[in-house]
Design a protein around this motif. Structure first.
Motif, PDB file in Angstrom:
ATOM      1  N   MET A  15      57.019  42.562 -44.105  1.00 28.08           N
ATOM      2  CA  MET A  15      57.239  43.976 -43.912  1.00 28.08           C
ATOM      3  C   MET A  15      56.154  44.739 -44.665  1.00 28.08           C
ATOM      4  O   MET A  15      55.894  44.496 -45.832  1.00 28.08           O
ATOM      5  CB  MET A  15      58.630  44.338 -44.441  1.00 28.08           C
ATOM      6  N   LYS A  16      55.517  45.667 -43.974  1.00 32.12           N
ATOM      7  CA  LYS A  16      54.461  46.482 -44.580  1.00 32.12           C
ATOM      8  C   LYS A  16      55.073  47.492 -45.543  1.00 32.12           C
ATOM      9  O   LYS A  16      56.112  48.074 -45.282  1.00 32.12           O
ATOM     10  CB  LYS A  16      53.676  47.236 -43.508  1.00 32.12           C
ATOM     11  N   LYS A  17      54.382  47.688 -46.675  1.00 32.68           N
ATOM     12  CA  LYS A  17      54.875  48.591 -47.713  1.00 32.68           C
ATOM     13  C   LYS A  17      53.931  49.781 -47.844  1.00 32.68           C
ATOM     14  O   LYS A  17      52.717  49.611 -47.976  1.00 32.68           O
ATOM     15  CB  LYS A  17      54.970  47.843 -49.044  1.00 32.68           C
ATOM     16  N   LEU A  18      54.517  50.978 -47.820  1.00 33.77           N
ATOM     17  CA  LEU A  18      53.737  52.207 -47.877  1.00 33.77           C
ATOM     18  C   LEU A  18      54.071  53.021 -49.115  1.00 33.77           C
ATOM     19  O   LEU A  18      55.222  53.058 -49.547  1.00 33.77           O
ATOM     20  CB  LEU A  18      54.020  53.057 -46.637  1.00 33.77           C
ATOM     21  N   LEU A  19      53.069  53.700 -49.639  1.00 31.07           N
ATOM     22  CA  LEU A  19      53.221  54.629 -50.747  1.00 31.07           C
ATOM     23  C   LEU A  19      53.091  56.039 -50.183  1.00 31.07           C
ATOM     24  O   LEU A  19      52.104  56.353 -49.511  1.00 31.07           O
ATOM     25  CB  LEU A  19      52.139  54.377 -51.799  1.00 31.07           C
ATOM     26  N   ILE A  20      54.088  56.872 -50.437  1.00 32.74           N
ATOM     27  CA  ILE A  20      54.104  58.236 -49.920  1.00 32.74           C
ATOM     28  C   ILE A  20      54.140  59.190 -51.112  1.00 32.74           C
ATOM     29  O   ILE A  20      55.053  59.120 -51.937  1.00 32.74           O
ATOM     30  CB  ILE A  20      55.313  58.457 -48.998  1.00 32.74           C
ATOM     31  N   VAL A  21      53.127  60.053 -51.208  1.00 29.04           N
ATOM     32  CA  VAL A  21      52.981  60.917 -52.377  1.00 29.04           C
ATOM     33  C   VAL A  21      52.917  62.385 -51.956  1.00 29.04           C
ATOM     34  O   VAL A  21      52.028  62.781 -51.204  1.00 29.04           O
ATOM     35  CB  VAL A  21      51.707  60.566 -53.179  1.00 29.04           C
ATOM     36  N   ASP A  22      53.875  63.155 -52.450  1.00 22.09           N
ATOM     37  CA  ASP A  22      53.904  64.600 -52.205  1.00 22.09           C
ATOM     38  C   ASP A  22      54.811  65.225 -53.246  1.00 22.09           C
ATOM     39  O   ASP A  22      55.816  64.628 -53.625  1.00 22.09           O
ATOM     40  CB  ASP A  22      54.429  64.893 -50.791  1.00 22.09           C
ATOM     41  N   ASP A  23      54.470  66.423 -53.708  1.00 24.02           N
ATOM     42  CA  ASP A  23      55.310  67.089 -54.702  1.00 24.02           C
ATOM     43  C   ASP A  23      56.560  67.713 -54.082  1.00 24.02           C
ATOM     44  O   ASP A  23      57.476  68.090 -54.795  1.00 24.02           O
ATOM     45  CB  ASP A  23      54.517  68.125 -55.500  1.00 24.02           C
ATOM     46  N   ASP A  24      56.622  67.792 -52.764  1.00 25.69           N
ATOM     47  CA  ASP A  24      57.813  68.267 -52.064  1.00 25.69           C
ATOM     48  C   ASP A  24      58.734  67.057 -51.865  1.00 25.69           C
ATOM     49  O   ASP A  24      58.542  66.256 -50.951  1.00 25.69           O
ATOM     50  CB  ASP A  24      57.422  68.882 -50.728  1.00 25.69           C
ATOM     51  N   LEU A  25      59.715  66.921 -52.748  1.00 22.32           N
ATOM     52  CA  LEU A  25      60.579  65.735 -52.730  1.00 22.32           C
ATOM     53  C   LEU A  25      61.418  65.632 -51.462  1.00 22.32           C
ATOM     54  O   LEU A  25      61.736  64.519 -51.025  1.00 22.32           O
ATOM     55  CB  LEU A  25      61.457  65.706 -53.973  1.00 22.32           C
ATOM     56  N   ASP A  26      61.745  66.760 -50.843  1.00 25.02           N
ATOM     57  CA  ASP A  26      62.470  66.715 -49.572  1.00 25.02           C
ATOM     58  C   ASP A  26      61.589  66.092 -48.489  1.00 25.02           C
ATOM     59  O   ASP A  26      62.062  65.288 -47.677  1.00 25.02           O
ATOM     60  CB  ASP A  26      62.922  68.113 -49.136  1.00 25.02           C
ATOM     61  N   LEU A  27      60.314  66.442 -48.496  1.00 22.36           N
ATOM     62  CA  LEU A  27      59.381  65.862 -47.526  1.00 22.36           C
ATOM     63  C   LEU A  27      59.172  64.377 -47.804  1.00 22.36           C
ATOM     64  O   LEU A  27      59.145  63.560 -46.870  1.00 22.36           O
ATOM     65  CB  LEU A  27      58.045  66.613 -47.552  1.00 22.36           C
ATOM     66  N   VAL A  28      59.038  64.020 -49.057  1.00 19.75           N
ATOM     67  CA  VAL A  28      58.893  62.601 -49.416  1.00 19.75           C
ATOM     68  C   VAL A  28      60.097  61.814 -48.903  1.00 19.75           C
ATOM     69  O   VAL A  28      59.940  60.741 -48.299  1.00 19.75           O
ATOM     70  CB  VAL A  28      58.729  62.415 -50.946  1.00 19.75           C
ATOM     71  N   ASP A  29      61.282  62.342 -49.116  1.00 16.14           N
ATOM     72  CA  ASP A  29      62.507  61.678 -48.658  1.00 16.14           C
ATOM     73  C   ASP A  29      62.527  61.550 -47.140  1.00 16.14           C
ATOM     74  O   ASP A  29      62.843  60.484 -46.596  1.00 16.14           O
ATOM     75  CB  ASP A  29      63.736  62.437 -49.157  1.00 16.14           C
ATOM     76  N   LEU A  30      62.169  62.610 -46.446  1.00  9.87           N
ATOM     77  CA  LEU A  30      62.160  62.619 -44.985  1.00  9.87           C
ATOM     78  C   LEU A  30      61.158  61.599 -44.438  1.00  9.87           C
ATOM     79  O   LEU A  30      61.480  60.801 -43.546  1.00  9.87           O
ATOM     80  CB  LEU A  30      61.810  64.026 -44.494  1.00  9.87           C
ATOM     81  N   VAL A  31      59.954  61.601 -44.978  1.00 14.99           N
ATOM     82  CA  VAL A  31      58.904  60.678 -44.523  1.00 14.99           C
ATOM     83  C   VAL A  31      59.278  59.238 -44.874  1.00 14.99           C
ATOM     84  O   VAL A  31      59.135  58.326 -44.044  1.00 14.99           O
ATOM     85  CB  VAL A  31      57.535  61.067 -45.127  1.00 14.99           C
TER      86      VAL A  31
END
Length: 159
Positions: free
Chosen positions: A1-17
């Motif tokens: 399974m591929k693992k991705l790092l998602i970085v954003d200061d908008d925690l709602d967007l991080v959760d959604l993505v």
């Protein structure tokens, strides 16, 4: 399974993505800033990264440069930005980014773009491994590169 790092200061967007990628079969980890992202890379490997351009503790471009040099030199990096201008895109590409999307993002498009970047990276990695294998076989066999020219261009005369 591929693992991705998602970085954003908008925690709602991080959760959604993050949830969108998990639902698409990926393992995804969110980080709220550049410092958290660096910390995450110290405890795990990632196959790709999605970075916001602006973060409270730095710029996504600087984080991308740092990841490229020290931590994730060959994984695809996709930028998310609210800036819809050529300068933002060029800054991301100059830092080593592979693609960018403009906020507000469309989750389906984001997932497909990252999937495509991962496919391209896998193909490039396979080609690199095959080229290395061929080189080592040729080296061990003592075949000179010019010997391949004779096969590729029969009848040609070497000077």
């Amino acid at each position: 399974m591929k693992k991705l790092l998602i970085v954003d200061d908008d925690l709602d967007l991080v959760d959604l993505v993050t949830r969108a990628f998990i639902q698409s079969g990926y393992d995804a980890l969110g980080a709220a800033n550049a410092s958290d992202a660096i910390d995450a890379t110290e405890v795990g490997l990632f196959d790709g990264a999605i970075l916001d351009m602006r973060m409270p503790d730095g710029h996504g471009v600087d984080l991308c440069k740092q990841l490229r040099v020290n931590i994730l030199p060959s994984v695809p990096v996709l930028f998310m930005t609210s800036r819809d201008d050529l300068d933002a895109a060029l800054a991301g590409f100059s830092a080593g980014g592979d693609d960018h999307v403009i906020k507000p993002i469309k989750l389906g498009e984001l997932v497909k773009r990252m999937e495509r970047l991962l496919e391209i990276t896998a193909t490039e990695n396979l080609a690199t491994r095959r080229a290395g294998l061929i080189s080592s076989v040729v080296e061990r066999a003592g075949i000179a590169a010019h010997d391949f020219d004779d096969v590729a261009h029969p009848g040609s005369v070497r000077q």
